[in-house]
Design a protein around this motif. Structure first.
Motif, PDB file in Angstrom:
ATOM      1  N   LYS A   1      -9.151  10.249 -14.148  1.00 52.88           N
ATOM      2  CA  LYS A   1      -9.635   9.475 -12.998  1.00 52.88           C
ATOM      3  C   LYS A   1      -8.463   9.221 -12.054  1.00 52.88           C
ATOM      4  CE  LYS A   1     -13.350   7.417 -15.624  1.00 52.88           C
ATOM      5  NZ  LYS A   1     -13.953   6.186 -16.126  1.00 52.88           N
ATOM      6  N   ALA A   2      -8.173  10.248 -11.259  1.00 54.67           N
ATOM      7  CA  ALA A   2      -6.985  10.218 -10.406  1.00 54.67           C
ATOM      8  C   ALA A   2      -7.047   9.121  -9.347  1.00 54.67           C
ATOM      9  CB  ALA A   2      -6.789  11.583  -9.753  1.00 54.67           C
ATOM     10  N   PHE A   3      -8.204   8.916  -8.713  1.00 54.32           N
ATOM     11  CA  PHE A   3      -8.308   7.883  -7.683  1.00 54.32           C
ATOM     12  C   PHE A   3      -8.043   6.505  -8.275  1.00 54.32           C
ATOM     13  CE2 PHE A   3     -10.508   4.703  -5.177  1.00 54.32           C
ATOM     14  CZ  PHE A   3     -10.080   5.002  -3.892  1.00 54.32           C
ATOM     15  N   GLU A   4      -8.632   6.234  -9.423  1.00 54.54           N
ATOM     16  CA  GLU A   4      -8.442   4.948 -10.082  1.00 54.54           C
ATOM     17  C   GLU A   4      -6.987   4.774 -10.515  1.00 54.54           C
ATOM     18  OE1 GLU A   4     -10.920   7.037 -10.475  1.00 54.54           O
ATOM     19  OE2 GLU A   4     -12.766   5.891 -10.214  1.00 54.54           O
ATOM     20  N   ALA A   5      -6.353   5.859 -10.946  1.00 54.11           N
ATOM     21  CA  ALA A   5      -4.922   5.816 -11.259  1.00 54.11           C
ATOM     22  C   ALA A   5      -4.135   5.436 -10.011  1.00 54.11           C
ATOM     23  CB  ALA A   5      -4.452   7.159 -11.817  1.00 54.11           C
ATOM     24  N   GLY A   6      -4.588   5.923  -8.863  1.00 59.84           N
ATOM     25  CA  GLY A   6      -3.950   5.559  -7.597  1.00 59.84           C
ATOM     26  C   GLY A   6      -4.019   4.070  -7.321  1.00 59.84           C
ATOM     27  N   VAL A   7      -5.135   3.445  -7.683  1.00 56.49           N
ATOM     28  CA  VAL A   7      -5.245   1.992  -7.511  1.00 56.49           C
ATOM     29  C   VAL A   7      -4.174   1.297  -8.360  1.00 56.49           C
ATOM     30  CG1 VAL A   7      -6.726  -0.030  -7.837  1.00 56.49           C
ATOM     31  CG2 VAL A   7      -7.689   2.085  -6.894  1.00 56.49           C
ATOM     32  N   GLY A   8      -3.962   1.795  -9.576  1.00 53.88           N
ATOM     33  CA  GLY A   8      -2.865   1.273 -10.392  1.00 53.88           C
ATOM     34  C   GLY A   8      -1.515   1.499  -9.730  1.00 53.88           C
ATOM     35  N   GLY A   9      -1.379   2.638  -9.054  1.00 50.31           N
ATOM     36  CA  GLY A   9      -0.150   2.921  -8.315  1.00 50.31           C
ATOM     37  C   GLY A   9       0.064   1.966  -7.154  1.00 50.31           C
ATOM     38  N   VAL A  10      -1.009   1.577  -6.490  1.00 49.12           N
ATOM     39  CA  VAL A  10      -0.927   0.578  -5.418  1.00 49.12           C
ATOM     40  C   VAL A  10      -0.476  -0.754  -6.013  1.00 49.12           C
ATOM     41  CG1 VAL A  10      -2.261  -0.772  -3.746  1.00 49.12           C
ATOM     42  CG2 VAL A  10      -2.604   1.703  -3.909  1.00 49.12           C
ATOM     43  N   TRP A  11      -1.062  -1.122  -7.147  1.00 50.34           N
ATOM     44  CA  TRP A  11      -0.676  -2.372  -7.803  1.00 50.34           C
ATOM     45  C   TRP A  11       0.806  -2.328  -8.186  1.00 50.34           C
ATOM     46  CZ3 TRP A  11      -2.750  -4.195 -13.220  1.00 50.34           C
ATOM     47  CH2 TRP A  11      -2.256  -5.473 -13.503  1.00 50.34           C
ATOM     48  N   PHE A  12       1.281  -1.193  -8.697  1.00 45.79           N
ATOM     49  CA  PHE A  12       2.695  -1.054  -9.044  1.00 45.79           C
ATOM     50  C   PHE A  12       3.575  -1.273  -7.805  1.00 45.79           C
ATOM     51  CE2 PHE A  12       6.540   1.528  -9.177  1.00 45.79           C
ATOM     52  CZ  PHE A  12       7.179   0.967 -10.275  1.00 45.79           C
ATOM     53  N   ALA A  13       3.211  -0.651  -6.686  1.00 43.80           N
ATOM     54  CA  ALA A  13       3.991  -0.813  -5.456  1.00 43.80           C
ATOM     55  C   ALA A  13       4.016  -2.277  -5.027  1.00 43.80           C
ATOM     56  CB  ALA A  13       3.412   0.058  -4.341  1.00 43.80           C
ATOM     57  N   GLU A  14       2.874  -2.935  -5.096  1.00 46.88           N
ATOM     58  CA  GLU A  14       2.808  -4.356  -4.718  1.00 46.88           C
ATOM     59  C   GLU A  14       3.681  -5.184  -5.648  1.00 46.88           C
ATOM     60  OE1 GLU A  14       2.014  -8.406  -4.614  1.00 46.88           O
ATOM     61  OE2 GLU A  14       1.573  -7.155  -6.363  1.00 46.88           O
ATOM     62  N   SER A  15       3.635  -4.894  -6.944  1.00 50.16           N
ATOM     63  CA  SER A  15       4.440  -5.639  -7.906  1.00 50.16           C
ATOM     64  C   SER A  15       5.927  -5.397  -7.677  1.00 50.16           C
ATOM     65  CB  SER A  15       4.036  -5.252  -9.337  1.00 50.16           C
ATOM     66  OG  SER A  15       4.653  -6.102 -10.272  1.00 50.16           O
ATOM     67  N   LEU A  16       6.286  -4.175  -7.296  1.00 43.75           N
ATOM     68  CA  LEU A  16       7.683  -3.884  -6.979  1.00 43.75           C
ATOM     69  C   LEU A  16       8.111  -4.631  -5.713  1.00 43.75           C
ATOM     70  CD1 LEU A  16      10.186  -2.369  -7.904  1.00 43.75           C
ATOM     71  CD2 LEU A  16       9.380  -0.389  -6.602  1.00 43.75           C
TER      72      LEU A  16
END
Length: 164
Positions: free
Chosen positions: A73-88
């Motif tokens: 689920k690449a799109f959903e993985a991208g949402v996790g990537g957005v969360w990672f960027a926000e957390s960084l």
């Protein structure tokens, strides 16, 4: 259709994160994982304890992204990537505050990045280090959004199974 709605909603949110980051609602979640990281990394000494908060808060978005990626689920993985960027970005904000220490701390404890930067002899560069990590997170966030857009445009959101 739902993925497009999520993507379109993420665009102004991402622009706000990049250009005007301020502590906000998702940072309360990040803070919970941050505090858990302190507990988990306490056995690794004082430096591990202070660094563990940041490691804890960055671990969970990565774990979510990896979970969805492994499910294809690449799109959903991208949402996790957005969360990672926000957390960084949250981490970058905390780093930038290391000298002034204006951010209120849970329980009024020791400022993690003040302690770490002072120990490493780079406290005088706190703002520059924070700005660097904010820029890094901004580049990551932009890349993730482009990746998510590509997933939406190709109509093949579940291609990742063949990569694992």
């Amino acid at each position: 259709m739902f993925r497009w709605i999520v993507f379109v909603a993420l665009l102004p949110y991402s622009a706000w994160l990049i250009f005007s980051y301020e502590y906000h609602f998702i940072d309360h979640v990040n803070l919970a994982f941050h505090e858990a990281g302190h507990l988990i990394f306490t056995p690794f000494g004082q430096t591990g304890h202070f660094l563990g908060g940041t490691l804890g808060q960055l671990f969970f978005p990565v774990a979510i992204a990896v979970h969805f990626w492994r499910q294809g689920k690449a799109f959903e993985a991208g949402v996790g990537g957005v969360w990672f960027a926000e957390s960084l970005m949250y981490t970058a904000h905390y780093m930038s505050d290391a000298r002034d220490m204006r951010i209120p701390l849970v329980g009024g404890g020791v400022h993690d990045w003040n302690f770490l930067f002072a120990k490493w002899g780079v406290l005088y560069q706190a703002e520059a280090i924070g700005a660097f990590f904010h820029m890094l997170a901004s580049v990551w966030l932009t890349g993730v959004l482009l990746f998510m857009f590509r997933q939406l445009k190709t109509g093949k959101p579940d291609y990742t199974e063949s990569l694992l």
